[in-house]
Every structure is written in C-alpha cells, then in structure tokens.
Design a protein around this motif. Structure first.
Motif, PDB file in Angstrom:
ATOM      1  N   CYS A  72      38.629  41.239  42.083  1.00 11.22           N
ATOM      2  CA  CYS A  72      38.534  40.783  40.965  1.00 11.22           C
ATOM      3  C   CYS A  72      37.844  40.339  40.067  1.00 11.22           C
ATOM      4  O   CYS A  72      37.694  39.157  40.458  1.00 11.22           O
ATOM      5  N   ALA A 107      39.346  45.727  41.093  1.00 11.02           N
ATOM      6  CA  ALA A 107      40.075  45.651  39.604  1.00 11.02           C
ATOM      7  C   ALA A 107      38.115  44.611  38.770  1.00 11.02           C
ATOM      8  O   ALA A 107      38.342  44.128  39.014  1.00 11.02           O
ATOM      9  N   LYS A 167      38.520  38.796  32.720  1.00 13.98           N
ATOM     10  CA  LYS A 167      39.180  37.724  33.380  1.00 13.98           C
ATOM     11  C   LYS A 167      38.715  36.434  31.989  1.00 13.98           C
ATOM     12  O   LYS A 167      37.166  35.757  31.616  1.00 13.98           O
ATOM     13  N   TYR A 196      43.885  41.380  36.131  1.00 10.02           N
ATOM     14  CA  TYR A 196      44.748  41.057  37.087  1.00 10.02           C
ATOM     15  C   TYR A 196      45.877  41.904  37.610  1.00 10.02           C
ATOM     16  O   TYR A 196      46.304  42.787  38.493  1.00 10.02           O
ATOM     17  N   LEU A 248      44.587  45.503  39.129  1.00 14.01           N
ATOM     18  CA  LEU A 248      44.581  45.290  40.779  1.00 14.01           C
ATOM     19  C   LEU A 248      46.206  44.767  41.508  1.00 14.01           C
ATOM     20  O   LEU A 248      46.423  45.461  41.997  1.00 14.01           O
TER      21      LEU A 248
END
Length: 213
Positions: free
Chosen positions: A106, A128, A137, A143, A146
């Motif tokens: 991620c 992701a 993020k 998050y 993913l």
C-alpha cells in the motif's frame, strides 16, 4: 480468507531509490519558470492522478519545451531503473509467504513507480497504489481498497475467524496511525534503529509470534 495478512509500504520500506533525479520536482520548477505558482497540494495531486509524467504536466498546465521534457523523461527512467529491493524485505516477504500470510503493498506514489514496485515484488496478493485508488495515505479509502482485495475486514469482525492484519512502513502518520484508524495493526519501521522495529525480518518474526485468537 487468510487468517493473517501483512501490508507493506513501498518506498523506504520494501524498496529504495538508488539514484534520485527528482523528475516531478524538475517539472514543477519548469512551471515556476512559466509563472505557475507552486501549490501545497501539488504532491498529493501528482500521486493521485492516474497519469504519466506528460499527462501530469498537461493537467497542471506546465508546458516545457520538447527537448526539456525529453530530459525530464530520461531522468525519470534513470530513477526508475535505480529502484531496488531491500534485502531484508525479500527475506521477510519470503518468510511470510511460506507461512501462508496474505501479502499486500500500500503506497503513495506517482504512476510510473507502480510498475517498478511490481517488477521487484511480483507475487504479492494485492497492491493499492494512490494513483490507482485516487486517494493517498492516510485517507482510509486506500487501506480499505487493499483490504477488499484480500478479503479482510479488521476491526469489523470478532471471534476466531477475525483476520490478523498488520501493516508496516516508515511513516508514523501513514503506516502506523493511518492503518490503526481503520482497524489494522500498524507498525513504524525506523531503519536508523530508533524504534522497536528496525528491519522487516523483525516485523515478520513479531507477526508470526503473535498467536491467532
């Protein structure tokens, strides 16, 4: 659904840039020369647009000469070619894969960098990337994107079937606190040795030692 899942940040965590050329910074400097004022949200925009370098330039209204654009593109490719995996990341991910842990990456990054990450870690269960999700993020959406791929819903299930989902990265804001806000057990990686987790083998050992509920 796997009973365990581990999510990794990309740059500074599983991969590093060996030769920095800062192509996007060069592009923004070209904009300044043309009278475009830098905006605090430029970096976020670059990482959430599903566009290549020239597409980003057009979106931002920056129009370097073709020769200058070619130079920046060349520098971008040099930077991409220099990206390499951390040795401890290769070992840790292999260890977790052997134990049947679902694995994901991620990361906040511009579009050209995604292929480099996948080239070095092609066997992850999920990726992701901010430019694909359209969110960076610590926005919960990245998050959750993913988690949806790997079929985990931490913090929303209870009992023996609840998955154990951990995340690690070199940003306390994004990889520890942002992950925890959506129910993932986030951990901070500090390769300088100033935190409890100093390399990814430590992270993997710690995760595998934790008993399943």
């Amino acid at each position: 659904m796997n009973s365990r899942a581990a999510i990794f940040d990309a740059f500074g965590t599983v991969v590093r840039i060996g030769h920095r050329t800062n192509p996007y910074r060069q592009l923004l400097r070209e904009g300044i020369k043309q009278g475009r004022r830098p905006h605090p949200g430029d970096a976020h925009l670059i990482m959430t647009l599903n566009l290549d370098l020239q597409g980003v330039a057009k979106h931002l209204g920056i129009h370097p000469s073709q020769s200058r654009m070619d130079e920046i593109e060349t520098d971008l490719q040099a930077e991409l070619d220099s990206i390499e995996a951390y040795p401890d990341a290769i070992k840790a991910i292999a260890m977790l894969q052997e134990r049947g842990v679902a694995l994901g990456i991620c990361s906040n990054l511009a579009k050209p960098y995604g292929a480099a990450v996948k080239r070095l870690f092609p066997s992850m269960d999920a990726y992701a990337f901010s430019y694909e999700v359209g969110a960076a993020k610590p926005d919960p959406r990245i998050y959750k994107a993913l988690l949806e791929i790997i079929g985990a819903r931490p913090g929303q299930s209870a009992g023996a079937t609840a998955p154990v989902v951990w995340m690690v990265g070199d940003s306390t804001r994004c990889d520890r606190d942002g992950a925890r806000a959506v129910g993932i057990e986030g951990h901070y990686l500090d390769r300088s040795g100033a935190s409890a987790i100093q390399n990814l083998e430590q992270f993997s050992d710690l995760m595998l030692e934790r008993p399943l509920l």
